[in-house]
Motif scaffolding. Structure first.
Motif, PDB file in Angstrom:
ATOM      1  N   LEU A 139       0.821  -1.207   0.000  1.00  0.00           N
ATOM      2  CA  LEU A 139       0.000   0.000   0.000  1.00  0.00           C
ATOM      3  C   LEU A 139       0.856   1.257   0.000  1.00  0.00           C
ATOM      4  O   LEU A 139       0.469   2.294  -0.565  1.00  0.00           O
ATOM      5  CB  LEU A 139      -0.938  -0.017   1.216  1.00  0.00           C
ATOM      6  CG  LEU A 139      -2.039  -1.098   1.185  1.00  0.00           C
ATOM      7  CD1 LEU A 139      -2.882  -1.027   2.458  1.00  0.00           C
ATOM      8  CD2 LEU A 139      -2.922  -0.901  -0.050  1.00  0.00           C
ATOM      9  N   ASP A 199       0.591   4.418  -3.125  1.00  0.00           N
ATOM     10  CA  ASP A 199      -0.043   5.592  -2.553  1.00  0.00           C
ATOM     11  C   ASP A 199      -0.587   6.557  -3.596  1.00  0.00           C
ATOM     12  O   ASP A 199      -1.418   7.409  -3.298  1.00  0.00           O
ATOM     13  CB  ASP A 199       0.947   6.307  -1.633  1.00  0.00           C
ATOM     14  CG  ASP A 199       2.203   6.728  -2.381  1.00  0.00           C
ATOM     15  OD1 ASP A 199       2.436   6.194  -3.513  1.00  0.00           O
ATOM     16  OD2 ASP A 199       2.950   7.562  -1.859  1.00  0.00           O
ATOM     17  N   ASN A 218      -3.533   5.769   3.503  1.00  0.00           N
ATOM     18  CA  ASN A 218      -3.843   5.700   2.072  1.00  0.00           C
ATOM     19  C   ASN A 218      -5.232   6.232   1.789  1.00  0.00           C
ATOM     20  O   ASN A 218      -5.423   7.049   0.885  1.00  0.00           O
ATOM     21  CB  ASN A 218      -3.716   4.240   1.588  1.00  0.00           C
ATOM     22  CG  ASN A 218      -3.867   4.105   0.097  1.00  0.00           C
ATOM     23  OD1 ASN A 218      -4.964   4.264  -0.436  1.00  0.00           O
ATOM     24  ND2 ASN A 218      -2.768   3.783  -0.598  1.00  0.00           N
TER      25      ASN A 218
END
Length: 758
Positions: free
Chosen positions: A90, A94, A121
Motif C-alpha cells: 500500500l 499511494d 492511504n
C-alpha cells in the motif's frame, strides 16, 4: 361476410394443417425469451456475444491495473508474511486512485500496522468475506473493516461454457443492498462511468424461477490490462508512475480464485483480481449491455419466424433455399448488430430451432407436392401406355405405383421409364427413312431428322418448308387418312396424310379440345420401287437356296411315312435331322434378308456417328458370350480425338458384332480379343479386331467374303451359313470403306476395317 365456421369448412386439409403448424411455430418463437427457451441456444448465444464483444466493444480506458500474488511472490515471501507485505504494497501504491485487496486477510501481529497504512492511504476497498453480509459473521478483522474506504460483494453471473458473462451491481434489500466490489472501487477512485442501473435486468440463473438483477459486461482481452507481480512492486522493480490515478486490484494468481473463464472463444482463465479489473474497465468504458425487454423481444421473434414462413410460402424454386439460408444468417447477425450498436442483447432462444422447423416443413411439403404431381403425370403416361402392347424389360412387369416403395426410388424408376420411352420414340421416328411432319392447326410445327436433312440439302434432292406447307394446305384436308402422289423437288413422292387425336388442352391451353392435327409423310416412290425390285431378287435367291434343305426334309418325311427301310432311324434321330434342316433354312433366310438390307443402304440417309461408340456398343452386346467362354474383350483402344463418320449406326454395329462373334467362335478359352482404332491417313480411320484364335489358312483368305464359303474349323464350332462376312463387306463398302484380313494358322487373326472420316 362469411362466418368463421364456413371459412374453416372451405379450407382444404393441407391449408388447415399449414395454419396449425404456423400457429405452433409462432408460439414456440414467442417462448424464446423464457428461461427454458433461452437454454436451448444458450451456447450459441454465448459464442455470438463473445464475437460481438471482440468486434464491437469500446477500447479499454487504461485506468485499471492488476497486482498478482503469483508463484514468484510465494517463493520469495511465503504465505505467513502477506499481511505485513500488504502494508508495504500500500505504501508503494499511494498514488493509485483506489486499491482493492481482493484476497483474504487474517488477523495477525501485523494487522494494526496494516490498518494504519490503510488509514494513511484512504483509498483501500475490501471485500465482504465469503457470503457474510452481517457484521457479526464477517471474518475480516475489525481494525481493517474500520479503515476500509469501501466494502463490496463479489457476485457474478455465469453462463454456458462456465464463462462469466456479467455481475450483480447490488444485492437485494433483504440482503443488505450491498454494492459490488467493482462499483466500490470505481466510487472510491472517483472515476467517471456509465450507470450500470440502466442495463440492470432480472436474469434467470437456471430454468427455475430464480432470478437476480445483473448487468451483462463485454470484457476485453486480459492482455490489455497491465499486470505486475506482487514481489516486483514491493521490491521497487515497478515504477510508482505505473499506478498513478489508476484503480489497482490485488489478488491471488493461484488457488481456487484463479480459474474464472470469461469467454467461449478460448480456454484461458483469469484470477479474481483480473476478473474484477476487467469488469471495472468495462463499466468505466461503457462496455455494458442488457437484454431487450420482453415486450420488445417477442415481436422480433415473431417477425423473424413470420419472415421465414413468408420466404417458404412465396419464394419459388431454388431461390427459396437461398433466401432461407440468407434469412438464417441475418437472424444470427441481428443480436450481434444490436449489441454492437445499441448495447442491447437479444438471445436467440428457440428461434434457430423454429426456423429450421419452418424450413424443413415447407421444403418437405414442396417435395411432397412435387412427388404427387409426378405420380399423377406418371399415372397418365401409364394410362396411355395401357392402350398399346408393351413388353416389360427382362419379362418382368413394372411395379405398380400403389406399391409401398421408397418415393425417391419410385420416381427414379418412373423417370428412367419415361426417358427410355422418349428415347425410343425419338430414335424410332428419326430412324424412319422418310420425312415426317407434324401439322398442328394447319401449320407444320415439328419434323424428324430425315425431313430436316432434306430441307437442308441443296439442289433437286432438297425441299423447303414453304413448299411442304403449300403441299399440306393443298392436299391434306378432311378427317380420314389419305394418300396422293405429288411432285417435290423434281421427284415423285407419295404424300401420306394421317389425322390423329387433338392436342392435350392441359399442355396447350390455347388449343381448343377436339381440334384435329395430323401427320404428313413424304415417301420417294422411285426409291421404294427400287427396294421392291431388290427384295424380289432376294426372295428368288432365298427360294433357290432353300430348295436343297426343303427337299431333304421332304425326302426324310416320305421315307419315314413309307417305312420301307428296315434300318429307319429312331424318332429322336429323325427329329434331330428335321431340326437341323429347318434351322439351316431359317438362318439362310435371316442372313439373306440382312444382306439384302445392307445392299439397299443409301449414303444420303446416313447420319454422323462415332466409330468409338459403335465399337463399344458391339463389345457390350457380346461380353456375356465372351464371359461364358472365358475370353476377355479388350478395348476399344483409341488414340484419336475424333472418330466421327457418316453412316448407318445400326448396320455398322451389326457388322462389327459379326466380326467379333466370328473371333469368339474360333478362339480358345482364356485368350483375348482386342479392338483398337488408329489413324489411317488424312481422311480415314482403321479399326483392328485382333484375336488369338486358330487362324486362317492362306488359301482360304481369298474366299472369305464369298457367299456360303466357310473356313474349316473346330468340329464343335457352329459353322453358320456363310453369309456373315459377305454382309460385313457389303456394309463397309456401302460406307466407302474396305475390309482386309491378315492371319496365319495357330497365330490368330487381324481383321482391319478402314472407314472414311465424316
Amino acid at each position: 361476410m362469411l362466418p368463421l365456421r364456413a371459412i374453416v369448412r372451405r379450407l382444404s386439409r393441407t391449408a388447415k394443417a399449414r395454419i396449425l403448424f404456423i400457429g405452433f411455430v409462432l408460439v414456440l418463437a414467442a417462448l424464446s425469451g423464457h428461461p427454458l427457451g433461452a437454454s436451448m441456444s444458450g451456447a450459441l448465444d454465448k459464442v455470438l456475444f463473445d464475437l460481438s464483444t471482440r468486434w464491437f466493444s469500446h477500447p479499454g480506458t487504461q485506468q485499471v491495473a492488476v497486482v498478482l500474488i503469483d508463484g514468484k511472490t510465494l517463493r520469495e515471501y511465503g504465505t505467513d508474511g502477506l499481511t505485513a507485505r500488504t502494508g508495504e504494497l500500500l505504501e508503494r501504491l499511494d498514488r493509485a486512485a483506489s486499491v482493492t485487496l481482493d484476497y483474504a486477510l487474517a488477523s495477525d501481529t501485523h494487522t494494526g500496522e496494516l490498518a494504519a497504512v490503510m488509514a494513511r492511504n484512504g483509498n483501500v476497498v475490501l471485500p465482504v468475506s465469503g457470503n457474510a453480509l452481517e457484521q457479526s459473521a464477517d471474518a475480516l478483522p475489525t481494525l481493517l473493516r474500520a479503515q476500509a474506504a469501501g466494502r463490496g460483494q463479489r457476485h457474478f453471473t455465469v453462463g454456458h461454457y462456465g464463462a462469466v458473462n456479467g455481475f450483480v451491481p447490488y444485492l437485494p434489500p433483504a440482503q443488505g443492498a450491498t454494492p459490488n466490489i467493482v462499483l466500490e472501487a470505481i466510487r472510491v477512485a472517483g472515476a467517471q462511468h456509465a450507470r450500470p442501473q440502466a442495463h440492470q435486468r432480472a436474469y434467470a440463473l437456471s430454468v427455475a424461477a430464480t432470478r437476480k438483477d445483473a448487468v451483462l459486461v463485454m470484457m476485453s482481452d486480459p492482455a490489455h490490462v497491465p499486470q505486475y507481480s506482487f514481489s516486483d512492486v514491493i521490491d521497487g522493480r515497478v515504477p510508482a508512475d505505473a499506478f498513478a490515478s489508476k484503480m489497482v486490484f490485488v489478488g491471488d494468481a493461484v488457488g481456487e480464485d484463479a480459474g474464472f473463464r470469461i469467454s467461449s472463444l478460448h480456454m484461458d482463465a483469469v484470477s479474481r483480481a483480473q476478473l474484477d479489473a476487467l469488469v471495472a474497465d468495462a463499466v468505466v468504458s461503457g462496455n455494458m449491455a442488457s437484454e431487450l425487454p420482453v415486450y420488445m423481444a417477442i415481436p422480433i421473434y415473431l417477425a423473424i419466424a413470420l419472415g421465414m414462413v413468408l420466404i417458404c410460402l412465396l419464394v419459388r424454386g431454388g431461390w427459396m433455399h437461398a433466401a432461407a439460408y440468407a434469412w438464417g444468417v441475418l437472424m444470427l447477425l441481428l443480436p450481434m448488430l444490436l449489441l454492437g450498436s445499441l448495447h442491447r442483447w437479444l438471445g436467440l432462444g428457440l428461434l434457430p430451432l423454429v426456423c429450421v422447423l419452418i424450413y424443413a416443413h415447407f421444403a418437405w411439403e414442396r417435395l411432397r407436392r412435387t412427388q404427387n404431381l409426378l405420380q399423377r403425370e406418371i399415372g397418365k403416361l401409364r394410362a396411355i401406355r395401357a392402350t398399346v402392347g408393351v413388353a416389360a424389360a427382362g419379362g418382368a412387369a413394372p411395379p405398380p405405383m400403389q406399391a409401398r416403395r421408397d418415393p425417391l426410388e419410385q420416381i427414379r424408376h418412373a423417370m428412367r421409364e419415361i426417358r427410355a420411352w422418349q428415347s425410343t420414340f425419338v430414335s424410332m421416328i428419326n430412324q424412319l427413312p422418310y420425312p415426317v411432319f407434324v401439322v398442328d392447326n394447319g401449320q407444320v410445327s415439328v419434323w424428324n431428322a430425315k425431313a430436316a436433312e432434306m430441307m437442308a440439302a441443296p439442289g433437286e434432292d432438297g425441299m423447303s418448308l414453304p413448299e411442304v406447307q403449300r403441299l399440306v394446305a393443298t392436299h391434306c384436308s378432311g378427317e380420314e387418312s389419305a394418300s396422293e402422289e405429288v411432285t417435290l423437288g423434281g421427284r415423285e413422292h407419295m404424300l401420306l396424310y394421317v389425322p390423329y387425336a387433338s392436342a392435350d388442352s392441359s399442355l396447350h391451353p390455347g388449343v381448343a379440345e377436339g381440334r384435329a392435327s395430323f401427320l404428313a409423310c413424304l415417301i420417294d416412290i422411285a426409291g421404294i420401287k427400287e427396294g421392291v425390285t431388290h427384295d424380289r431378287q432376294a426372295l428368288r435367291h432365298i427360294a433357290h437356296d432353300l430348295r436343297s434343305p426343303l427337299s431333304t426334309i421332304l425326302s426324310l418325311i416320305e421315307e419315314r411315312a413309307e417305312g420301307h427301310r428296315r434300318d429307319a432311324p429312331p424318332d429322336r434321330a429323325f427329329l434331330d435331322d428335321l431340326r437341323r434342316q429347318a434351322d439351316y433354312s431359317l438362318r439362310v433366310a435371316k442372313d439373306f434378308l440382312q444382306l439384302s438390307r445392307a445392299e439397299q443402304l443409301r449414303r444420303d440417309a446416313f447420319a454422323p456417328v462415332a466409330l468409338l461408340d459403335m465399337a463399344a456398343e458391339a463389345i457390350d452386346q457380346l461380353w456375356p458370350a465372351a464371359e461364358n467362354k472365358s475370353i476377355e474383350l479388350i478395348g476399344p483402344e483409341c488414340g484419336l480425338d475424333d472418330t466421327l463418320l457418316r453412316g448407318n449406326a445400326d448396320m455398322l454395329i451389326r457388322a462389327l458384332v459379326n466380326v467379333i462373334d466370328n473371333a469368339l467362335k474360333y478362339s480358345p478359352p482364356h485368350t483375348t480379343i482386342t479392338l483398337r482404332i488408329v489413324d489411317d491417313g488424312d481422311s480415314g480411320m482403321l479399326l483392328h479386331i485382333v484375336d488369338q484364335g486358330i487362324g486362317i489358312a492362306e488359301e482360304d483368305l481369298a474366299h472369305l467374303f464369298d457367299p456360303f464359303f466357310q473356313v474349316a474349323g473346330k468340329p464343335e464350332v457352329d459353322m453358320g451359313v456363310g453369309l456373315g462376312l459377305p454382309f460385313v463387306k457389303t456394309v463397309i463398302e456401302r460406307h466407302g470403306g474396305s475390309i482386309t484380313v491378315a492371319s496365319q494358322p495357330g497365330q490368330g487373326t487381324d481383321v482391319r476395317i478402314a472407314l472414311p472420316r465424316a
